[in-house]
Write a protein that holds these residues in place. Structure first.
Motif, PDB file in Angstrom:
ATOM      1  N   ASN A 157      31.959  43.419  34.548  1.00 21.05           N
ATOM      2  CA  ASN A 157      32.371  44.608  34.551  1.00 21.05           C
ATOM      3  C   ASN A 157      33.754  44.549  34.053  1.00 21.05           C
ATOM      4  N   LYS A 158      34.713  46.214  33.542  1.00 12.89           N
ATOM      5  CA  LYS A 158      36.056  46.450  32.568  1.00 12.89           C
ATOM      6  C   LYS A 158      36.839  46.735  33.517  1.00 12.89           C
ATOM      7  N   ASN A 159      36.697  46.483  35.122  1.00 17.01           N
ATOM      8  CA  ASN A 159      37.455  46.072  35.592  1.00 17.01           C
ATOM      9  C   ASN A 159      37.822  44.951  36.431  1.00 17.01           C
ATOM     10  N   THR A 160      36.860  43.497  36.168  1.00 19.98           N
ATOM     11  CA  THR A 160      37.213  42.791  36.444  1.00 19.98           C
ATOM     12  C   THR A 160      38.552  41.732  36.824  1.00 19.98           C
ATOM     13  N   TYR A 161      39.329  41.635  36.935  1.00 15.68           N
ATOM     14  CA  TYR A 161      40.582  40.603  36.701  1.00 15.68           C
ATOM     15  C   TYR A 161      40.304  39.076  37.356  1.00 15.68           C
ATOM     16  N   ILE A 162      40.292  37.863  36.177  1.00 14.50           N
ATOM     17  CA  ILE A 162      40.230  36.434  36.898  1.00 14.50           C
ATOM     18  C   ILE A 162      41.443  35.687  36.602  1.00 14.50           C
ATOM     19  N   PHE A 163      40.910  35.390  37.754  1.00 12.62           N
ATOM     20  CA  PHE A 163      42.220  33.792  37.779  1.00 12.62           C
ATOM     21  C   PHE A 163      41.942  32.129  37.785  1.00 12.62           C
TER      22      PHE A 163
END
Length: 308
Positions: free
Chosen positions: A235-241
């Motif tokens: 998903n191009k809108n996914t932020y990962i931490f």
């Protein structure tokens, strides 16, 4: 002597949990544990973060082949490689470029595997995604048959019966793991993550990063939600931490859309006590999405529960 296959199949590797623990002896690494029901205790990392025989594939010649894959291909990266990466972070000046292509490749492997091997992801896929895939496949078959010969509509009931039987018989957990860790798909996910914006946080605050038995935090930058249905590796809108240790966490964002870092990419970002709200927000999100357990460095746990 041939080693007995393990029954304690860790959904978060001991080599990962070791970085959040305190070594008490050669084999004892203690970590603070808080369950979803708020029960809390101190445990050896060997005794947490696992589900007995969870990844077993009873249809395979070697039912433990997923454990072998994780132990050979993934978990060694939590050892010497991550040691060297963390040292590099500590020695690199703030706001300096930090990631090599090798770093992105290796850490992407850790993120993809950790995101996909946990019950939170697998159970979501089994309940929500697999039935949709099965239904879409069934409808495509019906559509193709009807285009060839409308009279063959009488076979639609048969297709529905086959779909129902397939859903009963198929081991969806093995189907999911096989799909994610198919060589082509695995490399594709790693490549997708590597193409995004990366930063690493060096946490010198008095509040440490924590972790859990579902430690990869994802949120949708468009919908502002952490829900699994709104996020994913592709998903191009996914932020990962993803916290790598109590002091180190990696952030992967859609290009030039870092939450805290703005336009800064591929950098070391220093966090002090002025950024406690940011740290606390990540810790809270990781705790909320845990499957059953949240894990705390021992000194942080003892501050939270001074009376044991």
């Amino acid at each position: 002597m041939k080693q007995k296959p393990t029954k304690k199949e860790h959904v978060v590797p001991r080599s990962y949990l070791k970085r959040f623990s305190t070594q008490k002896s050669e084999k004892l690494f203690e970590i603070g544990v808080v369950q979803n029901n708020r029960k809390h205790y101190i445990s050896n990392i060997t005794d947490v973060g696992y589900i007995k025989n969870y990844h077993d594939d009873d249809s395979a010649i070697d039912p433990k082949h997923w454990e072998a894959f994780f132990s050979q291909e993934i978990e060694p990266l939590y050892g010497n490689y991550l040691d060297h990466f963390i040292v590099k972070i500590k020695l690199t000046p703030d706001c300096s470029e930090i990631f090599t292509s090798e770093d992105k490749y290796n850490i992407s492997k850790l993120i993809v595997s950790q995101w996909s091997r946990v019950p939170t992801f697998i159970e979501h896929y089994q309940k929500n995604m697999f039935p949709k895939i099965l239904e879409n496949t069934s409808e495509k078959i019906k559509s193709n048959i009807f285009q060839v010969s409308p009279v063959n509509e009488k076979y639609f009931g048969l297709i529905d019966n086959i779909k129902a039987e397939f859903a009963k018989e198929i081991d969806t957990k093995q189907l999911i793991l096989s799909h994610i860790f198919d060589e082509h798909n695995f490399k594709r996910y790693i490549k997708l993550l590597g193409e995004r914006s990366w930063n690493v946080y060096y946490n010198n605050s008095d509040i440490h990063f924590i972790t859990s038995d579902n430690p990869v935090l994802m949120s949708n930058t468009s919908k502002k939600t952490n829900k699994l249905c709104d996020n994913g590796l592709a998903n191009k809108n996914t932020y990962i931490f993803f916290p790598l240790s109590p002091r180190i966490a990696v952030e992967i964002t859609p290009l030039n859309r870092g939450f805290l870092s703005g336009e800064i990419t591929n950098r070391k970002i220093y966090l002090d006590s002025n950024k406690n709200k940011f740290i606390e927000s990540k810790n809270q999100a990781i705790s909320l999405q845990s499957y059953t357990h949240t894990f705390f460095p021992l000194d942080m746990y003892n501050q939270m529960f001074p009376n044991g």
